[in-house]
Scaffold this motif. Structure first.
Motif: not given
Length: 423
Positions: A309-317, A338-351
């Motif tokens: 495929l050429t459509v962009p793929i997002m992967l979570s988990g 995709g990050l879900a649980r990690p953000l609930a532990h550390e909201p600033d993790l993406p930064q």
């Protein structure tokens, strides 16, 4: 106003992603959908929910995806879901959409219908619950779990067309409110997934039988959303890589559906897996020895999608380390992490991941030592942390699973145990 993010360190994580409709995500980190349960009893966004996303907009993630926004108030995924059936909540929805103002973060709503996966009694205030599905096939859940779900009735042709219209209406309202797009939830055993599954969809009309017929509801809904929203409106789909049930929706089916979605102009596909009957979205699936060291649950499926495929793929988990995320992006199988649980532990993790000052998420399981309910309590723990963000409080990573359970029992939110956050 959100505080300025630290300077990015050049890496695959910090690269922009421009989708085929011209929308550009500022980086490769996203918050996938989470079940917040913070709407009013009538389905309107509350100030607490809006404030959750205002806090999340300052985390550095390039894309935020809301939890289940239901298109029918008579069928909810959980108590206190947001519901969009018309424009009655438009002022509150505009406030919610404005949560990312002043940032480059894009914010889209996950639109969903639970079908048969709606626990008994779930509907907005004053509405009678209506449990429907592709066919009158009850959930294959044993013991007490079976009693929590009403066996569904099969939708009629006219009702199927009405469901499509509901999604189109909800998308139009979301666009008018100022959201950047929507994601159609076609995974985890909800209504679209039920139509895709040959085990659940036993219809003999144009909505059942062949895969082309079984995907008709999803494809026609994609067309309805595109017809009611501007070209710049992001349209994503969350799709199971498989249901992981013998004779059910499998990886070959998923690839064919993904190809059809790509042909329809969908801009982003998030890969997941499992249903309430087999919750692979919680822990993933057994891996071959050659791939066991890799973090993400469904990476092998994403790699196959990427090859064809050429459509962009997002992967979570399952993503937990900066290096694991970079390797997934570098390998070309994944375009968005995709990050879900990690953000609930550390909201600033993406930064901190983007700045190169964090290498590993501190997320850990929260359990009481009882295998049957540990996964459920872990999801509840994370929901409570998100609720704290909405009250202007910091997360409490030291809170034990036992304390989380006691809080749920005292506050009457114990039923949230059955509505789990993706990993």
């Amino acid at each position: 106003m959100p505080e300025p993010a630290p300077a990015y360190v050049a890496s695959e994580l910090s690269g922009e992603l421009t989708l085929n409709n011209g929308v550009t995500l500022p980086n490769r980190i996203a918050k996938p959908a989470t079940s917040e349960r913070l709407a009013t009893r009538h389905g309107a966004p509350t100030r607490q929910l809006i404030d959750v996303y205002r806090r999340l907009a300052s985390t550095g993630a390039g894309l935020l995806i809301s939890g289940n926004v239901m298109v029918d108030g008579s069928a909810l995924e959980a108590h206190r879901n947001v519901v969009i059936e018309d424009e009655r909540f438009l002022p509150a929805l505009r406030d919610w959409a404005a949560a990312t103002a002043g940032t480059d973060t894009k914010f889209i709503l996950q639109l969903s219908h639970p079908g048969r996966q709606s626990m008994r009694g779930l509907s907005v205030a004053g509405r009678r619950q209506d449990v429907v599905s592709a066919s009158a096939v009850p959930l294959a859940i044993s013991g007490a779990g079976r009693r929590m779900f009403t066996p569904p009735r099969a939708l009629t042709e006219a009702e199927i067309l009405a469901v499509i219209d509901r999604f189109g209406t909800a998308a139009r309202v979301a666009a008018n409110a100022g959201f950047d797009g929507v994601q159609l939830h076609a995974a985890h055993g909800y209504l679209f997934s039920q139509f895709l599954s040959p085990l659940v969809n036993q219809r003999e009309d144009r909505w059942g039988g062949s895969l082309e017929n079984r995907m008709r509801l999803l494809v026609d809904t994609v067309r309805a959303v595109r017809a009611t929203t501007p070209d710049s409106f992001l349209l994503a789909v969350k799709l199971n890589s498989a249901d992981f049930q013998r004779g059910g929706f499998d990886a070959d089916d998923a690839l064919a559906v993904a190809r059809a979605l790509q042909d329809e102009g969908v801009q982003l596909i998030e890969v997941s897996g499992g249903t309430y009957e087999n919750a692979a979205m919680m822990h993933g699936t057994p891996k071959r020895a050659s791939t066991a060291a890799r973090e993400a649950y469904f990476l092998e499926f994403a790699e196959r999608f990427a090859r064809e495929l050429t459509v962009p793929i997002m992967l979570s988990g399952g993503f937990r380390t900066r290096q694991g995320m970079i390797e997934a992006l570098r390998g070309g199988a994944v375009d968005l992490i995709g990050l879900a649980r990690p953000l609930a532990h550390e909201p600033d993790l993406p930064q901190r991941l983007l700045a190169g000052t964090a290498e590993t998420s501190l997320v850990r399981p929260h359990t009481v030592g009882h295998k049957v309910i540990d996964d459920l309590i872990d999801g509840l723990w994370h929901q409570q942390q998100m609720a704290r963000l909405g009250r202007g409080k910091p997360v409490r990573p030291e809170r034990s699973a036992t304390v989380a359970l006691v809080i749920a029992l005292v506050t009457g939110t114990w039923d949230a145990l059955l509505h789990r956050l993706p990993a």
